[in-house]
Design a protein around this motif. Sequence first.
Motif, PDB file in Angstrom:
ATOM      1  N   UNK A   4      33.364 -26.456  40.117  1.00  0.00           N
ATOM      2  CA  UNK A   4      32.049 -25.885  39.868  1.00  0.00           C
ATOM      3  C   UNK A   4      31.491 -25.509  41.181  1.00  0.00           C
ATOM      4  N   UNK A   5      31.103 -24.138  41.348  1.00  0.00           N
ATOM      5  CA  UNK A   5      30.251 -23.865  42.530  1.00  0.00           C
ATOM      6  C   UNK A   5      28.952 -23.365  42.255  1.00  0.00           C
ATOM      7  N   UNK A   6      28.086 -23.776  43.329  1.00  0.00           N
ATOM      8  CA  UNK A   6      26.676 -23.225  43.292  1.00  0.00           C
ATOM      9  C   UNK A   6      26.562 -23.073  44.706  1.00  0.00           C
ATOM     10  N   UNK A   7      26.069 -21.675  44.907  1.00  0.00           N
ATOM     11  CA  UNK A   7      25.339 -21.014  46.325  1.00  0.00           C
ATOM     12  C   UNK A   7      24.103 -21.104  46.192  1.00  0.00           C
ATOM     13  N   UNK A   8      23.484 -21.836  47.047  1.00  0.00           N
ATOM     14  CA  UNK A   8      21.969 -21.790  47.052  1.00  0.00           C
ATOM     15  C   UNK A   8      21.467 -20.996  48.363  1.00  0.00           C
ATOM     16  N   UNK A   9      20.756 -20.036  48.196  1.00  0.00           N
ATOM     17  CA  UNK A   9      20.354 -19.066  49.471  1.00  0.00           C
ATOM     18  C   UNK A   9      19.185 -18.093  49.026  1.00  0.00           C
ATOM     19  N   UNK A  10      18.546 -17.447  50.115  1.00  0.00           N
ATOM     20  CA  UNK A  10      17.533 -16.465  49.915  1.00  0.00           C
ATOM     21  C   UNK A  10      18.195 -15.291  49.272  1.00  0.00           C
ATOM     22  N   UNK A  11      17.272 -14.451  48.682  1.00  0.00           N
ATOM     23  CA  UNK A  11      17.939 -13.144  48.078  1.00  0.00           C
ATOM     24  C   UNK A  11      18.179 -12.113  49.448  1.00  0.00           C
ATOM     25  N   UNK A  12      18.978 -12.418  50.276  1.00  0.00           N
ATOM     26  CA  UNK A  12      19.380 -11.783  51.203  1.00  0.00           C
ATOM     27  C   UNK A  12      20.928 -11.811  51.719  1.00  0.00           C
ATOM     28  N   UNK A  32      25.092 -18.166  41.450  1.00  0.00           N
ATOM     29  CA  UNK A  32      24.488 -17.428  42.879  1.00  0.00           C
ATOM     30  C   UNK A  32      23.076 -17.643  42.613  1.00  0.00           C
ATOM     31  N   UNK A  33      22.508 -18.618  43.214  1.00  0.00           N
ATOM     32  CA  UNK A  33      21.032 -19.220  43.073  1.00  0.00           C
ATOM     33  C   UNK A  33      20.372 -18.558  44.122  1.00  0.00           C
ATOM     34  N   UNK A  34      19.337 -17.822  43.872  1.00  0.00           N
ATOM     35  CA  UNK A  34      18.386 -17.274  44.989  1.00  0.00           C
ATOM     36  C   UNK A  34      16.995 -17.996  45.009  1.00  0.00           C
ATOM     37  N   UNK A  35      16.661 -18.365  46.116  1.00  0.00           N
ATOM     38  CA  UNK A  35      15.453 -19.133  46.385  1.00  0.00           C
ATOM     39  C   UNK A  35      14.307 -18.206  46.869  1.00  0.00           C
ATOM     40  N   UNK A  36      13.134 -18.173  46.080  1.00  0.00           N
ATOM     41  CA  UNK A  36      12.146 -17.156  46.697  1.00  0.00           C
ATOM     42  C   UNK A  36      11.434 -17.798  47.723  1.00  0.00           C
ATOM     43  N   UNK A  37      11.215 -16.938  48.504  1.00  0.00           N
ATOM     44  CA  UNK A  37      10.432 -17.433  49.930  1.00  0.00           C
ATOM     45  C   UNK A  37       9.453 -18.535  49.628  1.00  0.00           C
ATOM     46  N   UNK A  38       8.287 -18.053  48.504  1.00  0.00           N
ATOM     47  CA  UNK A  38       7.278 -18.972  48.407  1.00  0.00           C
ATOM     48  C   UNK A  38       7.540 -20.370  47.810  1.00  0.00           C
ATOM     49  N   UNK A  39       8.978 -20.615  47.647  1.00  0.00           N
ATOM     50  CA  UNK A  39       9.305 -21.911  46.972  1.00  0.00           C
ATOM     51  C   UNK A  39      10.081 -22.715  48.077  1.00  0.00           C
ATOM     52  N   UNK A  42       8.598 -26.056  49.689  1.00  0.00           N
ATOM     53  CA  UNK A  42       8.740 -27.342  48.932  1.00  0.00           C
ATOM     54  C   UNK A  42      10.326 -27.834  49.025  1.00  0.00           C
ATOM     55  N   UNK A  43      11.250 -26.857  49.041  1.00  0.00           N
ATOM     56  CA  UNK A  43      12.632 -27.089  48.872  1.00  0.00           C
ATOM     57  C   UNK A  43      13.325 -27.644  49.948  1.00  0.00           C
ATOM     58  N   UNK A  44      12.659 -27.189  51.255  1.00  0.00           N
ATOM     59  CA  UNK A  44      13.445 -27.362  52.658  1.00  0.00           C
ATOM     60  C   UNK A  44      13.802 -28.647  53.070  1.00  0.00           C
ATOM     61  N   UNK A  45      13.054 -29.861  52.792  1.00  0.00           N
ATOM     62  CA  UNK A  45      13.216 -31.133  52.936  1.00  0.00           C
ATOM     63  C   UNK A  45      14.403 -31.928  52.454  1.00  0.00           C
ATOM     64  N   UNK A  46      14.661 -31.089  51.035  1.00  0.00           N
ATOM     65  CA  UNK A  46      15.857 -31.640  50.250  1.00  0.00           C
ATOM     66  C   UNK A  46      16.892 -31.018  50.518  1.00  0.00           C
TER      67      UNK A  46
END
Length: 209
Positions: A4-12, A32-39, A42-46
């Motif tokens: 099971x694969x999950x890619x986490x990236x910005x919408x770029x 294909x999980x897209x992280x919003x810039x405003x989020x 809060x996600x960065x350190x994890x």
Amino acid sequence: MDSVYKLVHFPIKSHGETVRFIFAYVGVEYEDYRVKREDWPNLKNSTPFRSLPYLEVDGQVIGQSLAILRFLARRFHLAGGDELEQARVDAVADCWNDVRHGGFAIWFREQDQEKKAKLGEEFFGKTLPECLDVLEKLLMANTVGKHEFFVGCDPTWADFHIAVLMDSLQDLEPRVLEKYPLLSAHKSRVEDLKGIKDWIAKRHITRLT
């Protein structure tokens, strides 16, 4: 049992798009999980290296885009036919990454417009053409593969990687490949591969790099 694969990236596009090309080409499903810039704050350190993209594989997390790409390339037989080919494939990708994290990244992130203009002249006038010259010659040198791909007769992750980055460059400067017929044909060839062509037709990208 399939992984099971999950890619986490910005919408770029960027390196995450090469990951998407790999999954599209081999026909493997993933989230294909897209992280919003405003989020992102809060996600960065994890995240493993406080950066995106990262890839989850059966709950295990892999950080650093090139590590992700090389892992997937080995798993799906897109890394090269033997150790020597693998080294040559890695070198093709590293050739561009040296430029991307040098002149391109510095120019792209510069906010002062006067400085940005000077950096742009240096990058598009000297640094980038030198890189494109090298890549064009590498394609020319692959007589075994009839100049279609960088190493051997079959596509590798480096072919996907370079095609994605050439696409991003053309978004910025449409005429960037005019003097490089082999690179231009290579980009079109990769984008026409099974799976990748379908992905490009349906993808949703909001930023270039």
